[in-house]
Design an enzyme around this catalytic site. Structure first.
Site, PDB file in Angstrom:
ATOM      1  N   ASP A  13      42.922  42.761  28.724  1.00 23.28           N
ATOM      2  CA  ASP A  13      42.444  42.704  30.239  1.00 23.28           C
ATOM      3  C   ASP A  13      43.556  43.017  31.147  1.00 23.28           C
ATOM      4  O   ASP A  13      44.533  43.110  30.787  1.00 23.28           O
ATOM      5  CB  ASP A  13      42.073  41.192  30.188  1.00 23.28           C
ATOM      6  CG  ASP A  13      41.661  40.701  31.654  1.00 23.28           C
ATOM      7  OD1 ASP A  13      40.910  41.282  32.229  1.00 23.28           O
ATOM      8  OD2 ASP A  13      42.312  39.729  32.117  1.00 23.28           O
ATOM      9  N   ASP A  15      43.607  41.963  35.212  1.00 27.10           N
ATOM     10  CA  ASP A  15      44.034  41.027  36.298  1.00 27.10           C
ATOM     11  C   ASP A  15      44.426  39.893  35.612  1.00 27.10           C
ATOM     12  O   ASP A  15      43.587  39.108  34.793  1.00 27.10           O
ATOM     13  CB  ASP A  15      42.818  40.892  37.269  1.00 27.10           C
ATOM     14  CG  ASP A  15      42.486  42.018  38.191  1.00 27.10           C
ATOM     15  OD1 ASP A  15      43.396  43.033  38.061  1.00 27.10           O
ATOM     16  OD2 ASP A  15      41.590  41.954  38.786  1.00 27.10           O
ATOM     17  N   ASP A 214      43.441  36.399  29.842  1.00 30.45           N
ATOM     18  CA  ASP A 214      43.843  35.354  30.585  1.00 30.45           C
ATOM     19  C   ASP A 214      42.875  33.950  31.064  1.00 30.45           C
ATOM     20  O   ASP A 214      43.004  32.922  31.493  1.00 30.45           O
ATOM     21  CB  ASP A 214      45.027  35.645  31.716  1.00 30.45           C
ATOM     22  CG  ASP A 214      43.967  35.889  32.995  1.00 30.45           C
ATOM     23  OD1 ASP A 214      43.243  36.856  32.822  1.00 30.45           O
ATOM     24  OD2 ASP A 214      44.006  35.388  34.050  1.00 30.45           O
TER      25      ASP A 214
END
Length: 273
Positions: A13, A15, A214
């Site tokens: 991922d 961001d 996250d």
């Protein structure tokens, strides 16, 4: 008989995982990217970002591998590295494999079910100035973020009961939602995990993955990982209720991404000894 080693992939991922959640800084991840490149381990970005956003970040970091955009909606394969898959189309220097719904179809459904203007803010309908205020992106990045092709990010403003009703209506039209670090993403019948599996199979039979995320929209891809990593982030709470990772970093991105790669490479060394 000598048993060949597996091909490892890093699937990440962006961001809050590779990029700082607030500033989008990526510099501390650069060293780890170079380490992976030295070991000939591809770095596959698997993000909610658009094609244009992801291309820019790949160029910034010197990454030339395959990538996945808009929460598993489309896979892009460099034509210099892959033969054309049966279900692929050509776009720029890539083969594209669409797994999700088009933004046009998503927009049509949102109009059909009558999403009230005060219930949610639709990113694709924001001005550049509004997008900068919502995200902290600069002007060029904001323009790229607005240009959705396979998803519609929302800032939900209504209550939970209205959200559940909205999600049920989407499901009736073959759409779903994924919660990211900032936005609730409306997408087709796809996710980052399915896209990760599909892409891994294109790299060969003996592929193993290090997957880093996250927030909740990363759960599906973390669940298919050989080494799963949650990078410390303000978005961790919901994801930690869904996944028990192999590695949980102490530091946030981008330092946390570098920390995770260092720990993962140590695990690979132990696995392959």
């Amino acid at each position: 008989m000598t048993v060949s080693k597996p091909q490892w992939l890093v699937v990440s991922d962006l961001d809050g995982t590779m990029l700082d959640h607030h500033s989008y800084d990526v510099e501390d991840a650069r060293v780890a990217v170079h380490e992976l490149q030295d070991r000939r381990i591809p770095v596959v970005l698997n993000t909610s970002k658009t094609y244009a956003e992801t291309i820019t970040i790949r160029e910034t970091l010197g990454i030339e591998d395959a990538f996945i955009v808009e929460n598993g909606s489309c896979i892009y394969l460099p034509r210099s590295q892959f033969s054309k898959p049966d279900n692929a189309s050509e776009r720029d220097d890539y083969w594209s494999i669409v797994l999700g719904a088009s933004h046009r179809d998503i927009d049509h459904v949102l109009q059909q079910i009558g999403l009230a203007e005060d219930a949610a803010v639709r990113l694709s309908q924001c001005t550049v100035e509004q997008t900068i205020e919502l995200t902290g992106l600069n002007e060029a990045q904001a323009r790229q973020a607005i240009a959705r092709e396979y998803s519609e990010p929302l800032i939900w403003r209504d209550d939970d009961s209205s959200l559940r009703s909205f999600q049920q209506k989407l499901n009736e039209h073959g759409l779903t939602t994924l919660q990211g670090g900032r936005f609730l993403h409306v997408i087709g019948d796809c996710d980052k995990g399915r896209a990760t599996r599909a892409l891994s199979s294109l790299y060969g039979d003996k592929v193993k993955t290090i997957v880093l995320g996250d927030s909740a929209n990363d759960a599906a891809m973390l669940s298919v990982a050989d080494i799963s990593v949650i990078v410390n982030s303000p978005s961790n709470h919901q994801l930690q209720e869904m996944i028990t990772p192999d590695i949980q970093t102490r530091q946030p991105a981008p330092k946390g991404w570098r920390e995770a790669i260092e720990q993962s490479l140590e695990r690979i060394h132990l696995i392959e000894e």
